[in-house]
Design an enzyme around this catalytic site. Structure first.
Site, PDB file in Angstrom:
ATOM      1  N   GLU A 298       0.827  -1.275   0.042  1.00 14.09           N
ATOM      2  CA  GLU A 298      -0.138   0.026   0.139  1.00 14.09           C
ATOM      3  C   GLU A 298       0.933   1.219  -0.022  1.00 14.09           C
ATOM      4  O   GLU A 298       2.050   1.263   0.614  1.00 14.09           O
ATOM      5  CB  GLU A 298      -0.755   0.100   1.343  1.00 14.09           C
ATOM      6  CG  GLU A 298      -1.789   1.242   1.247  1.00 14.09           C
ATOM      7  CD  GLU A 298      -2.402   1.072   2.637  1.00 14.09           C
ATOM      8  OE1 GLU A 298      -3.417   1.873   2.807  1.00 14.09           O
ATOM      9  OE2 GLU A 298      -2.012   0.642   3.983  1.00 14.09           O
ATOM     10  N   LYS A 357     -10.049   0.993  -2.459  1.00 12.31           N
ATOM     11  CA  LYS A 357     -10.344   0.275  -1.088  1.00 12.31           C
ATOM     12  C   LYS A 357     -11.729   0.742  -0.729  1.00 12.31           C
ATOM     13  O   LYS A 357     -12.047   1.927  -0.944  1.00 12.31           O
ATOM     14  CB  LYS A 357      -9.256   1.096  -0.174  1.00 12.31           C
ATOM     15  CG  LYS A 357      -9.321   0.373   1.066  1.00 12.31           C
ATOM     16  CD  LYS A 357      -8.311   0.938   1.963  1.00 12.31           C
ATOM     17  CE  LYS A 357      -8.362   0.710   3.564  1.00 12.31           C
ATOM     18  NZ  LYS A 357      -7.303   1.053   4.276  1.00 12.31           N
ATOM     19  N   CYS A 407      -4.679  -3.111   3.223  1.00 11.54           N
ATOM     20  CA  CYS A 407      -4.612  -2.960   4.787  1.00 11.54           C
ATOM     21  C   CYS A 407      -5.635  -3.255   5.732  1.00 11.54           C
ATOM     22  O   CYS A 407      -5.841  -4.591   5.902  1.00 11.54           O
ATOM     23  CB  CYS A 407      -4.296  -1.386   5.014  1.00 11.54           C
ATOM     24  SG  CYS A 407      -3.745  -0.910   6.629  1.00 11.54           S
TER      25      CYS A 407
END
Length: 535
Positions: A298, A357, A407
């Site tokens: 990320e 995301k 994440c």
């Protein structure tokens, strides 16, 4: 047997006895053995709650003293078995919750102070607010168990496991959810019993750990050798049970994980930025193997794959030189704001997939209830304002299908399983755990990734900016990993899989079944109470 208190010459003993009887008096029809002992004094009860909170913290990474999971709740449950007053019950539960959340999530304040730009005072305040609120989940559990024990006597202890699972499920979904470090993660080192996650998800492990604790307390207080024997049998089974019916598919793919180790205060003006990217390019294309898939973490930096032609050219060059697929984290635009994204380039350097995301980090990538938090201007000013994605993107890689979670998303079991149910044959997780420093959080985050791999019976490629980067097998073994805080590559081999687990197909059926059981118990108890009133 009910303990009798002899009256003192002053007559105070009789009044004290009546007070204790009042506190202990069960609802009509409750088993008499409920009154087999007096409740602990308030001070001793609070100590037991604090000890349980400490043991729960110690059972999780790190220090990861995982055998403590079998006894962590026993001091607290022992207090509960004495049926203390409701006020005492809730006080002990809140003490246990405060200690657990403060000990497990201490890094929240540290992260916000060191990396989030908040003052120490404000960072501590935010961390304290988190602990104060989340400790109420322990209170909710204690309230339900208190009612169960009053209704069923010592046997009510056996409702501890479904109650605990129900509360953890609530923590996973309420206010966008925060299922970080559920108690079942302490049992992950028991690889054999870990496999039940393919059926029950992480909640099955939480159920087993809590059930053993409740059986120990039930057996000790009721002198039940059978309960103690079952608890011992479960512990021994977990210790020696191997992984059964293990299979390995024949679709290998060599992978390379690039741990970029970019400092969060890295300067992004030339020539510093060019020098860093040159070094990362050499690192990514070096080594003695020829990977088929290269993964960067990320983005910890202002990397713009589409808006920055120079950065895009560098990424394309890496893909072409290695003749490999290349997955890289970057920032892009979605509608009116930025997105936290991952792009997959093919061996020719063309972008063939993009994932935005979907589950953003509260107070990290967006501010929930911003209007209500108008007074915390210094906090909200430091937080990004990202736009969530809306699609479970599945990318194609030489006829196979892969997915990427970014994440924080890897802590949500249901989110990850939806990628697999849509056809993903390999899980990729990219993260930037540099925010956590040298705390226990990177180890906790890795532990949750292990369970996601087992739940869906998939290999997982996990690339972290500062570590821990790892290749995780579908049975929960970490096949290779990197230390924290170094710039390096990790080469290895993973396999594509297309089989589906019960958990992948049906999700958190086990957890919801526990919640339904608990709800049914509460409804039945209320119905019985009303019937007694009308008789």
């Amino acid at each position: 047997m009910i303990h009798r208190i002899a009256p003192s010459p002053s007559g105070r003993g009789q009044g004290e006895g009546l007070r204790i009887w009042k506190d202990l008096k069960p609802s009509p029809g409750a088993p008499a053995r409920l009154l087999s002992r007096l409740p602990l004094p308030v001070g001793e009860g609070l100590v037991c709650g604090i000890v349980s909170g400490i043991l729960l913290v110690l059972s999780l990474p790190k220090p990861d003293l995982y055998p403590l999971a079998w006894i962590a709740l026993t001091p607290w449950l022992y207090v509960m078995s004495g049926v203390p007053t409701l006020r005492h019950t809730l006080a002990v539960a809140y003490a246990a919750g405060v200690v657990f959340f403060a000990g497990t999530f201490y890094w929240i304040s540290e992260t916000m102070a060191i990396y989030g730009g908040l003052s120490i005072t404000l960072a501590i305040g935010v961390g304290a607010l988190f602990v104060i609120v989340f400790a109420l989940y322990f209170v909710l559990f204690a309230l339900g168990l208190h009612l169960a024990i009053k209704q069923f006597g010592a046997g009510g202890l056996l409702f501890a496991a479904p109650l605990w699972v129900s509360v953890e499920l609530l923590r996973s979904i309420l206010l966008s959810g925060f299922p970080w470090m559920l108690s079942g993660y302490s049992l992950v080192p028991y690889t054999g019993i870990l496999q039940m996650a393919a059926w029950t998800g992480i909640y099955g492990l939480s159920f087993v750990a809590t059930a053993v604790n409740s059986l120990i307390v039930y057996g000790a207080t009721s002198r039940s050798k059978m309960a103690l024997g079952i608890a011992a049998a479960v512990i021994l089974t977990a210790r020696f049970l191997p992984v059964l019916a293990e299979t390995r598919p024949d679709d290998p793919v060599p992978v390379r994980l690039v741990q970029t180790n970019i400092s969060l205060d890295q300067p992004w003006k030339q020539p510093d930025s060019d020098q860093l990217l040159d070094e990362l390019g050499k690192l990514s294309t070096g080594g003695n193997t020829r990977p088929k898939l290269v993964v960067w973490p990320e983005t910890p930096a202002p990397f713009y794959l589409n808006a920055d032609a120079g950065f895009r050219a560098r990424m394309q060059d890496i893909a072409r030189r290695l003749e490999a697929y290349f997955l890289v984290g970057y920032v892009d635009a979605v509608g009116e704001g930025p997105s936290n994204s991952a792009g997959l380039l093919d061996p020719k350097g063309d972008q063939v997939s993009r994932y935005d995301k979907m589950h953003l980090v509260p107070f990290g990538e967006y501010v929930p209830f911003k209007r209500l938090l108008f007074f915390a201007e210094s906090l909200t000013r430091q937080v990004g304002d990202f736009i969530p994605g809306a699609e479970y993107t599945i990318a194609s890689l030489d006829g196979h299908r892969i997915s990427t979670a970014i994440c924080y998303e890897s802590i949500f079991p249901d989110l990850v399983r939806r990628f697999v149910k849509r056809g993903s044959e390999l899980l990729v997780v990219i993260t930037n755990d540099g925010w956590f420093g040298e705390s226990s959080a990177p180890y906790q985050h890795l532990r949750m990734g292990v369970v996601r791999a087992v739940e869906n019976r998939r290999y997982m490629v996990r690339t972290a900016n500062t570590g821990i980067s790892a290749i995780i097998g579908p049975y929960g073994r970490i096949e290779a990993s990197t230390p924290i805080g170094i710039r390096t590559i990790l080469d290895g081999t993973v396999h594509f899989r297309s089989d589906r687990t019960f958990y992948t197909e049906y999700g958190d059926v086990f957890a919801y079944a526990n919640a339904i059981l608990v709800a049914g118990l509460l409804v039945w108890r209320e119905h019985a109470r009303r019937n007694r009133r009308t008789i």
